[in-house]
Design a protein around this motif. Structure first.
Motif, mmCIF file in Angstrom:
data_model
loop_
_atom_site.group_PDB
_atom_site.id
_atom_site.type_symbol
_atom_site.label_atom_id
_atom_site.label_comp_id
_atom_site.label_asym_id
_atom_site.label_seq_id
_atom_site.Cartn_x
_atom_site.Cartn_y
_atom_site.Cartn_z
ATOM 1 N N ARG A 262 0.835 -1.203 0.000
ATOM 2 C CA ARG A 262 0.000 0.000 0.000
ATOM 3 C C ARG A 262 0.873 1.258 0.000
ATOM 4 N NH1 ARG A 262 -3.679 2.521 -2.211
ATOM 5 N NH2 ARG A 262 -4.864 3.998 -0.952
ATOM 6 N N PHE A 263 1.974 1.204 0.695
ATOM 7 C CA PHE A 263 2.905 2.341 0.758
ATOM 8 C C PHE A 263 3.388 2.719 -0.645
ATOM 9 C CE2 PHE A 263 7.369 3.746 0.927
ATOM 10 C CZ PHE A 263 7.266 4.853 1.762
ATOM 11 N N PHE A 264 3.779 1.734 -1.435
ATOM 12 C CA PHE A 264 4.265 2.003 -2.784
ATOM 13 C C PHE A 264 3.130 2.472 -3.699
ATOM 14 C CE2 PHE A 264 8.052 -0.156 -1.409
ATOM 15 C CZ PHE A 264 9.059 0.406 -2.179
ATOM 16 N N GLU A 265 1.940 1.930 -3.503
ATOM 17 C CA GLU A 265 0.804 2.375 -4.310
ATOM 18 C C GLU A 265 0.498 3.843 -4.052
ATOM 19 O OE1 GLU A 265 -2.301 -0.289 -3.276
ATOM 20 O OE2 GLU A 265 -1.518 -1.958 -4.478
ATOM 21 N N LYS A 266 0.545 4.256 -2.789
ATOM 22 C CA LYS A 266 0.266 5.650 -2.435
ATOM 23 C C LYS A 266 1.331 6.580 -3.003
ATOM 24 C CE LYS A 266 -2.517 5.177 1.770
ATOM 25 N NZ LYS A 266 -2.576 5.466 3.230
ATOM 26 N N LYS A 267 2.585 6.145 -2.989
ATOM 27 C CA LYS A 267 3.661 6.979 -3.535
ATOM 28 C C LYS A 267 3.397 7.280 -5.005
ATOM 29 C CE LYS A 267 8.017 6.172 -2.587
ATOM 30 N NZ LYS A 267 8.523 7.362 -1.892
ATOM 31 N N THR A 268 2.888 6.291 -5.720
ATOM 32 C CA THR A 268 2.598 6.478 -7.134
ATOM 33 C C THR A 268 1.383 7.384 -7.331
ATOM 34 O OG1 THR A 268 3.454 4.274 -7.596
ATOM 35 C CG2 THR A 268 2.133 5.308 -9.302
ATOM 36 N N GLU A 269 0.358 7.182 -6.519
ATOM 37 C CA GLU A 269 -0.864 7.971 -6.637
ATOM 38 C C GLU A 269 -0.618 9.444 -6.340
ATOM 39 O OE1 GLU A 269 -3.413 6.118 -3.861
ATOM 40 O OE2 GLU A 269 -3.663 4.269 -5.019
ATOM 41 N N ASN A 270 0.303 9.717 -5.404
ATOM 42 C CA ASN A 270 0.496 11.088 -4.924
ATOM 43 C C ASN A 270 1.634 11.825 -5.601
ATOM 44 O OD1 ASN A 270 -1.554 10.578 -3.096
ATOM 45 N ND2 ASN A 270 -0.162 9.891 -1.494
ATOM 46 N N ALA A 271 2.188 11.267 -6.649
ATOM 47 C CA ALA A 271 3.370 11.893 -7.258
ATOM 48 C C ALA A 271 3.131 12.188 -8.738
ATOM 49 C CB ALA A 271 4.579 10.973 -7.084
ATOM 50 N N PRO A 272 2.453 13.320 -9.036
ATOM 51 C CA PRO A 272 2.261 13.691 -10.445
ATOM 52 C C PRO A 272 3.597 13.937 -11.110
ATOM 53 C CG PRO A 272 1.711 15.532 -8.995
ATOM 54 C CD PRO A 272 1.921 14.332 -8.116
ATOM 55 N N LEU A 273 3.714 13.476 -12.342
ATOM 56 C CA LEU A 273 4.985 13.586 -13.048
ATOM 57 C C LEU A 273 5.024 14.900 -13.821
ATOM 58 C CD1 LEU A 273 7.511 11.902 -13.289
ATOM 59 C CD2 LEU A 273 6.584 10.855 -15.334
ATOM 60 N N THR A 274 5.972 15.767 -13.465
ATOM 61 C CA THR A 274 6.131 17.063 -14.096
ATOM 62 C C THR A 274 7.556 17.200 -14.615
ATOM 63 O OG1 THR A 274 6.832 18.144 -12.052
ATOM 64 C CG2 THR A 274 4.456 18.066 -12.499
ATOM 65 N N ILE A 275 7.800 18.238 -15.408
ATOM 66 C CA ILE A 275 9.168 18.498 -15.870
ATOM 67 C C ILE A 275 10.074 18.726 -14.671
ATOM 68 C CG2 ILE A 275 10.643 19.965 -17.302
ATOM 69 C CD1 ILE A 275 8.176 20.785 -18.880
ATOM 70 N N ALA A 276 9.567 19.448 -13.668
ATOM 71 C CA ALA A 276 10.373 19.753 -12.482
ATOM 72 C C ALA A 276 10.784 18.483 -11.750
ATOM 73 C CB ALA A 276 9.591 20.677 -11.543
ATOM 74 N N VAL A 277 9.847 17.527 -11.621
ATOM 75 C CA VAL A 277 10.155 16.268 -10.930
ATOM 76 C C VAL A 277 11.211 15.483 -11.718
ATOM 77 C CG1 VAL A 277 9.220 14.009 -10.290
ATOM 78 C CG2 VAL A 277 7.937 16.093 -9.765
ATOM 79 N N ILE A 278 11.063 15.414 -13.029
ATOM 80 C CA ILE A 278 12.018 14.689 -13.868
ATOM 81 C C ILE A 278 13.391 15.344 -13.791
ATOM 82 C CG2 ILE A 278 12.605 14.027 -16.241
ATOM 83 C CD1 ILE A 278 9.574 13.817 -16.765
#
Length: 374
Positions: A262-278
């Protein structure tokens, strides 16, 4: 002789407080320290490191210099500090120094300003071992590189030892030719990402098991998920601590495999991929500042890293070349397209670029297409 699947390299760590203090004949205080073993676990992907360290500690070793390179979080500092303290434990009368390349440069500049350059060289000339971390930070410091060349030459003449670390391989570091030549004359080893079995063994180390208990299945799942996501050992251990903190309010005594999932699923759900993140993730991987990556600098290293950001952003988001260029200070869309195409070509011929892109893709998008290859 065949090596076991996971080799435990028994490197030392110095305790913070000395066991006792004495005075030598000149009245100088001499402290004795207790050492404890803090092993580096090397799976099949890193067995060559075992051989290199074994050879390094031989009296007749010809590994000069010995360089380890890898992205942040793969254990470069663990190896460097472990070699330093292990050497000190077996050579208590020897002279050794460990510092970052940036501190080495600051040290040099301080002596230069106070006009005691001779004293600077005298300090380093006495050393039997120098451990210099993060030499990729020297790429903009030509004067310091010249000082390091002179220092390495003196070390080589005296059969002293040198260990270096870098976030990037020598092939992409724009060092001055003389320094690059001397470093290529040594042994350069990449620390590879550990496999699932090695990660599981790392999680079992006593130093990482002092908090809340994990079920065996939870540790299995944490090792597997971390490997699938392509994250570093440092990030895996950070995730472990985060899971521990999340569980402190629960009455159950251990973290379960379901909670890890569940921890890994939440990390994916809460992390929108943006240019800044990349861009931030890529800068961290290569060991450069995000501000430098977004600057107007045309340094070859930064240009190559920016190209990777362009490539990943186009592959992983709906951003246009123009939008990517805007994030990077208004660069023209043709510049972004050219950088994208450069990475496409390098993926066919350069293993380091392929390895970096695969790692970053899986790190940025761990729950979708994990293990994607380009």
């Amino acid at each position: 002789m065949l090596l076991p699947a996971i080799v435990e390299i028994p490197l030392y760590e110095k305790a913070t407080a000395p066991v006792r203090s004495t005075h030598d004949s000149a009245g100088t205080t001499v402290c004795s320290f207790r050492y404890q073993v803090r092993p580096f676990l090397a799976g099949p992907e890193n067995h060559v490191i075992c051989s290199a360290i074994h050879e390094f500690f031989k009296e007749s070793s010809h590994l000069f210099p010995l360089l380890f390179y890898a992205p942040f979080g793969y254990g470069k500092s663990h190896l460097a500090e472990g070699i330093f303290h292990t050497w000190q434990a077996f050579h208590p009368q020897g002279q050794a120094k460990i510092c970052s390349a940036r501190d080495f440069s600051k040290h040099w500049l301080t002596f230069q300003k106070t006009q005691t350059i001779t004293e600077f060289y005298h300090i380093y000339r006495k050393l039997d071992l120098l451990v210099l971390e993060d030499i990729h930070e020297l790429v903009t410091m030509d004067a310091t590189q010249e000082v390091l060349i002179y220092t390495l030459d003196r070390f080589y003449q005296r059969n002293a030892r040198v260990v270096l670390t870098s976030a990037q391989p020598l092939s992409v570091l724009p060092l001055v030719p003389k320094l690059a030549s001397r470093l290529r004359g040594g042994v350069s080893l990449r620390i590879e990402a550990p496999g699932i079995e090695t990660r599981r063994a790392i999680l079992d180390l006593q130093e990482h098991a002092r908090g809340m208990q994990f079920s065996a299945e939870a540790l299995d799942r944490l090792a597997e998920r971390s490997y699938q996501a392509g994250i570093s050992v440092y990030e895996m251990l950070t995730n472990r601590r985060q899971l521990e903190w999340q569980r402190r309010t629960s009455e159950r005594e251990e973290v379960t495999a379901w909670e890890v999932e569940r921890f890994f699923e939440k990390k994916t759900e809460n992390a929108p991929l943006t240019i800044a993140v990349i861009a931030k993730t890529t800068a961290k991987y290569y060991g450069v500042r995000l501000s430098d990556l977004r600057s107007k600098s045309r340094r070859a290293t930064l240009v190559a890293i920016r190209d990777v950001v362009y490539y990943l952003t186009r592959k992983m988001t709906q951003k246009t070349f123009a939008e990517i260029g805007e994030y990077f200070g208004g660069r023209d869309h043709t510049t972004i397209l050219h950088g994208y195409q450069q990475v496409e070509q390098r993926l066919k011929t350069d293993p380091d670029t392929r390895r970096a892109v695969e790692f970053l893709y899986n790190d940025l998008h761990p729950m979708k297409d994990a293990g994607t290859r380009f």
